[in-house]
Design an enzyme around this catalytic site. Structure first.
Site, short mmCIF file in Angstrom:
data_model
loop_
_atom_site.label_atom_id
_atom_site.label_comp_id
_atom_site.label_asym_id
_atom_site.label_seq_id
_atom_site.Cartn_x
_atom_site.Cartn_y
_atom_site.Cartn_z
N TRP A 66 0.98 -0.97 -0.13
CA TRP A 66 0.00 0.51 0.36
C TRP A 66 1.06 1.06 0.19
O TRP A 66 0.34 2.10 -0.77
CB TRP A 66 -1.26 0.14 1.07
CG TRP A 66 -2.35 -0.98 1.00
CD1 TRP A 66 -2.16 -1.75 0.14
CD2 TRP A 66 -3.99 -0.80 1.64
NE1 TRP A 66 -4.04 -2.12 -0.20
CE2 TRP A 66 -4.05 -2.01 0.97
CE3 TRP A 66 -3.68 0.24 2.61
CZ2 TRP A 66 -5.51 -1.67 1.35
CZ3 TRP A 66 -5.46 0.06 3.18
CH2 TRP A 66 -5.62 -1.44 2.79
N ASP A 84 4.36 -0.42 11.23
CA ASP A 84 3.83 -2.11 11.00
C ASP A 84 4.34 -2.19 12.75
O ASP A 84 5.73 -1.65 12.92
CB ASP A 84 4.31 -2.67 9.62
CG ASP A 84 3.16 -3.79 10.27
OD1 ASP A 84 2.21 -4.35 9.11
OD2 ASP A 84 3.53 -4.78 10.92
N LYS A 165 -9.42 -1.86 7.09
CA LYS A 165 -10.40 -3.35 7.10
C LYS A 165 -11.36 -3.62 7.66
O LYS A 165 -10.80 -3.74 9.55
CB LYS A 165 -8.96 -4.47 6.75
CG LYS A 165 -9.08 -5.85 6.37
CD LYS A 165 -7.96 -6.13 6.37
CE LYS A 165 -6.98 -6.03 6.94
NZ LYS A 165 -6.35 -6.63 5.39
N1 SAM Z 1 -1.11 -3.32 3.85
C1 SAM Z 1 -0.21 -3.91 3.91
C2 SAM Z 1 0.38 -3.97 1.90
O1 SAM Z 1 -0.24 -3.56 1.24
O2 SAM Z 1 1.43 -4.49 2.33
C3 SAM Z 1 -0.58 -5.94 4.31
C4 SAM Z 1 -1.22 -5.43 5.52
S1 SAM Z 1 -0.90 -6.55 6.39
C5 SAM Z 1 -2.86 -7.44 5.79
C6 SAM Z 1 -1.30 -6.41 8.14
C7 SAM Z 1 -0.85 -5.90 9.16
O3 SAM Z 1 -1.29 -5.73 10.20
C8 SAM Z 1 0.73 -7.31 8.81
O4 SAM Z 1 1.56 -6.84 8.43
C9 SAM Z 1 0.41 -6.48 11.03
O5 SAM Z 1 1.93 -6.62 11.14
C10 SAM Z 1 0.25 -5.55 11.28
N2 SAM Z 1 -0.65 -5.44 12.04
C11 SAM Z 1 -1.32 -6.06 13.75
N3 SAM Z 1 -1.37 -5.37 13.91
C12 SAM Z 1 -0.66 -4.45 14.42
C13 SAM Z 1 -0.48 -3.34 15.60
N4 SAM Z 1 -0.89 -3.77 16.80
N5 SAM Z 1 0.32 -2.51 15.47
C14 SAM Z 1 0.58 -2.07 13.85
N6 SAM Z 1 0.59 -3.33 13.00
C15 SAM Z 1 -0.57 -4.57 13.26
#
Ligand code: SAM
Length: 225
Positions: A66, A84, A165
């Site tokens: 993204w 992240d 999301k």
């Molecule tokens: N949009 C990203 C891309 O295009 O590459 C993909 C995102 S992936 C579906 C979801 C992400 O949410 C993961 O990398 C995970 O580490 C992150 N995530 C989950 N909980 C989180 C938190 N409390 N703080 C920051 N990031 C978090």
């Protein structure tokens, strides 16, 4: 939550889906870090969210597809702040923090970066690691969504947008109601690149109903002032 095909000992069902997924192949060909790029591209094609010069905050940014899309669209005049738990490999135009969005230090980092102004677009693709206990996973996911919404309400420009999301099921309607309290328009988006069997959809909120933080670059004052 996303229902991945069960991994067998050979992991064949998941692996077969992954290697035959047209978006995975396309991402490799197009140089995107993940297939998720096409979800944002598709939503942006319809809703025209990204424009040159914008300030974008990308929550849950790893591995960074993204960010790649945002950087392409906002061009050199804009900037992306990315958060992240996992590292996002460096990318020109992206200022990233490996941190937990639920931690005050992460919010403080964002606030420090933003001190000169508000945000045009907040993206949240955050998804917690799945424990397998559906209700617990949904609750943890919506905690992240609520935090992202609070951030968006506090930091977006009045005409800004928030794309988040969510997973349909427990908590969805409550969260959508909160979005409707915050934004003039709230739309559901289910891009083709989002797997059909997944309960995942995106909520898009546009135009804040009330800006809550004093803007530092638009002359708006807060109720506390
Ligand atoms: N949009 C990203 C891309 O295009 O590459 C993909 C995102 S992936 C579906 C979801 C992400 O949410 C993961 O990398 C995970 O580490 C992150 N995530 C989950 N909980 C989180 C938190 N409390 N703080 C920051 N990031 C978090």
């Amino acid at each position: 939550m996303s229902q991945k095909p069960k991994r067998t000992k050979s992991g064949s069902a998941w692996m077969h889906e992954h290697v035959t997924d047209p978006y995975v192949k396309k991402a490799q060909q197009d140089g995107y870090r993940s297939r998720a790029a096409y979800k944002l591209l598709e939503i942006d094609k319809r809703d025209h969210l990204l424009h040159p010069g914008m300030t974008v905050v990308d929550l849950g940014a790893a591995p960074g597809s993204w960010c790649q899309v945002a950087v392409q669209k906002i061009k050199r005049q804009g900037r992306v702040l990315a958060i992240d738990l996992l590292p996002v490999a460096p990318m020109p135009g992206v200022d990233g923090l490996e941190g937990d969005f639920t931690e005050p230090a992460t919010l403080a980092w964002l606030e420090e970066k933003l001190q000169s102004g508000r945000v045009d677009l907040v993206l949240s693709d955050m998804a917690p690691n799945i424990s397998g206990v559906m209700l617990r996973d949904q609750a943890r996911h919506y905690e992240l969504c609520e935090l992202a919404l609070d951030f968006a309400v506090n930091w977006l420009k009045p005409d800004g947008a928030f794309l988040v999301k969510v997973f349909q099921g427990v908590g969805f309607e409550d969260f959508r109601a909160r979005m409707r309290e915050a934004f003039q328009q709230v739309m559901i988006r289910k891009p083709d690149a989002s797997r059909g069997r997944s309960a995942e959809v995106y909520l898009l909120g546009r135009h804040l109903l009330a800006a809550r933080v004093p803007a530092r670059d638009d002359g708006v004052t807060s109720p506390q002032d």
